[in-house]
Enzyme design. Structure first.
Site, PDB file in Angstrom:
ATOM      1  N   CYS A   1      24.533 -19.229 -26.985  1.00  0.00           N
ATOM      2  CA  CYS A   1      24.145 -18.691 -28.235  1.00  0.00           C
ATOM      3  C   CYS A   1      25.217 -18.229 -29.427  1.00  0.00           C
ATOM      4  CB  CYS A   1      23.462 -17.435 -28.369  1.00  0.00           C
ATOM      5  SG  CYS A   1      21.933 -17.195 -27.069  1.00  0.00           S
TER       6      CYS A   1
ATOM      7  N   HIS B   1      26.018 -19.176 -33.562  1.00  0.00           N
ATOM      8  CA  HIS B   1      25.929 -18.249 -33.916  1.00  0.00           C
ATOM      9  C   HIS B   1      26.285 -16.953 -34.246  1.00  0.00           C
ATOM     10  CE1 HIS B   1      22.156 -20.457 -34.754  1.00  0.00           C
ATOM     11  NE2 HIS B   1      21.919 -20.763 -33.582  1.00  0.00           N
TER      12      HIS B   1
ATOM     13  N   ARG C   1      11.223 -21.836 -30.806  1.00  0.00           N
ATOM     14  CA  ARG C   1      12.835 -21.418 -31.477  1.00  0.00           C
ATOM     15  C   ARG C   1      13.438 -21.454 -30.728  1.00  0.00           C
ATOM     16  NH1 ARG C   1      15.456 -23.771 -32.173  1.00  0.00           N
ATOM     17  NH2 ARG C   1      17.444 -24.365 -33.917  1.00  0.00           N
TER      18      ARG C   1
ATOM     19  N   CYS D   1      16.191 -23.732 -28.716  1.00  0.00           N
ATOM     20  CA  CYS D   1      18.162 -23.432 -28.837  1.00  0.00           C
ATOM     21  C   CYS D   1      18.373 -24.076 -27.380  1.00  0.00           C
ATOM     22  CB  CYS D   1      17.781 -22.610 -29.312  1.00  0.00           C
ATOM     23  SG  CYS D   1      18.047 -21.785 -30.740  1.00  0.00           S
TER      24      CYS D   1
END
Lengths: 260, 201
Positions: free
Chosen positions: A169, A173, A217, A221
């Site tokens: 992730c 991010h 979502r 991802c």
């Protein structure tokens, strides 16, 4: 409604780069197509269903049976009746089973719609419940040991690199003011970015003509991370939602959002 | 059998079974995913590099382990068998623009892309570029010395040989791109005629 849009504009200055989507937003003004999904979700809440023929009105979303106002903003949270931390999506599946007698292998079999679908019951319920928290402060519960453990797990997963591309992730991010192609990326380790991002889901996706939830979502991802399929309601899903919600705590719920 | 397994995963996932947070992170992760198309659970098992690079950025790293890992990556780089580093820059431009490949919804029989524009500015004519990586516009100004060819090839093959825990994928080492595609991307970066190396307006 107008206040909400002002907040969104402050939250996503990079929208100025999105050209055609900006024009669409201008055309839509204060109208988010998600309003129809909100109404649909409210109807589902009061609809008698399943072998028990019950509505969801007795469902406890953490603030007591039937309390919907502000409930979304405090998820994920620990529930004593299941002895587990739940997100709003799995809590709804739980209520459909316990109150309505509906089989969860059926209700959770297809939680998210495919492109071209009209949207699922779960998506509609989550959208209405998010709207019931519009303007409410994001305040996920962290009092219980299991809630804090879920946050810690979420943080570990956030940085876990795997797959052929070594993506986690964090790849996309953990930095501020970055973008993929023209898409602005929120830094989910940063409070302000996390609040803007987390508080704007569920959101109507213009490119898909559907309302998408936070759970959806996440699994999308992981598709882009080249990982296998994320199981609906899995520990990874709840943990990452907890990580985001806690980083976002103190921000304001603006959902349902309107996104590319 | 497959349905049963799937159901078990689902049941575990949504909370019928006891669900204390496991101390074994890898096991929790394995239990939260299921095979989809070419993306199987095997992909969730970390190699030593991935394991080392999964710490939050503010955590101190062990310098000795880091040095050893970096050297290991450097030693494992495979250079072109024929000694020729540069392919066709126009084919390289296509590889750089394509973001498809290795997702569970991608057809494995079609060639993977490099998705370079997701993170890098390249040809100045392409405005839809990402900013996770540095701009590579005018990369060819660095010339085509043997050192530059080997350096650039190594960055593409396995970026960790120089920059341990870089966000960039290991396009050669992980077989995301094949040797010919890598040569074409090399030409896209280094050929003076390439769109990457045209003057900016």
């Amino acid at each position: 409604m107008i206040t909400r849009w002002c907040l969104l504009w402050l939250a996503f200055p990079a929208w100025a780069d999105e050209g055609v989507f900006d024009q669409y937003r201008d055309l839509m003004g204060d109208d988010n197509p998600a309003i129809f999904v909100i109404d649909e979700g409210e109807e589902f809440w009061y609809q008698s269903q399943g072998p028990s023929g019950a509505t969801l009105e007795a469902c406890d979303l953490g603030l007591g049976a039937g309390v919907t106002r502000g409930a979304y903003a405090q998820f994920p949270r620990y529930f004593a009746d299941t002895d587990r931390v739940m997100d709003i999506e799995t809590r709804l599946i739980h209520c459909m089973e316990t109150l309505q007698g509906r089989d969860r292998t059926v209700t959770a079999a297809k939680p998210y719609s495919l492109r071209g679908d009209f949207g699922t019951e779960l998506e509609a319920l989550v959208t209405w419940l998010a709207a019931e928290s519009e303007g409410v402060v994001i305040a996920p519960e962290q009092g219980h040991l299991k809630e804090r453990a879920m946050y810690a797990l979420g943080e570990e997963i956030f940085f876990y690199r795997a797959g052929p591309h070594d993506f986690s992730c964090a790849t996309c991010h953990e930095q501020s003011d970055k973008r993929i192609r023209l898409q602005q990326l929120p830094n989910l380790t940063d409070h302000h970015d996390a609040a803007d991002a987390y508080g704007s889901w569920p959101a109507y996706r213009m490119s898909q003509g559907l309302v998408r939830t936070m759970g959806w979502r996440l699994q999308d991802c992981f598709r882009q991370q080249r990982w296998p399929g994320l199981t609906f309601g899995s520990e990874v899903s709840i943990a990452l939602q907890t990580y985001m919600a806690v980083n976002a705590a103190g921000g304001i719920m603006t959902a349902p959002g309107l996104k590319r | 059998m497959k349905t049963t397994l799937w159901k078990m995963t689902l049941l575990l996932g949504i909370g019928i079974a006891p669900t204390a947070v496991s101390e074994d992170l890898a096991a929790v992760i394995q239990a939260s995913f299921s095979d989809r198309g070419q993306a199987t659970l095997l992909r969730l098992e970390q190699d030593p590099l991935q394991q080392h690079c999964s710490q939050p950025r503010d955590q101190p790293v062990d310098d000795e382990i880091a040095m050893a890992l970096r050297q290991q990556r450097l030693d494992a780089v495979v250079f072109p068998a024929d000694g020729d580093f540069l392919g066709d820059w126009q084919r390289g431009a296509t590889v750089a623009a394509s973001g498809r490949g290795l997702q569970f919804n991608d057809d494995p029989s079609i060639a993977n892309g490099g998705n370079c524009y997701a993170c890098h500015q390249l040809a100045p004519s392409e405005v839809a570029y990402g900013t996770l990586g540095p701009s590579l516009t005018q990369y060819g100004l660095r010339g085509q010395s043997d050192a530059m060819l080997r350096y650039t090839w190594t960055k593409l093959w396995d970026t960790h040989a120089f920059n341990l825990c870089s966000h960039m994928p290991r396009f050669g080492a992980q077989k995301i791109l094949d040797e010919q595609q890598l040569k074409d991307v090399m030409a896209f970066l280094l050929d003076p005629n390439s769109s990457v190396n045209q003057p900016t307006e």
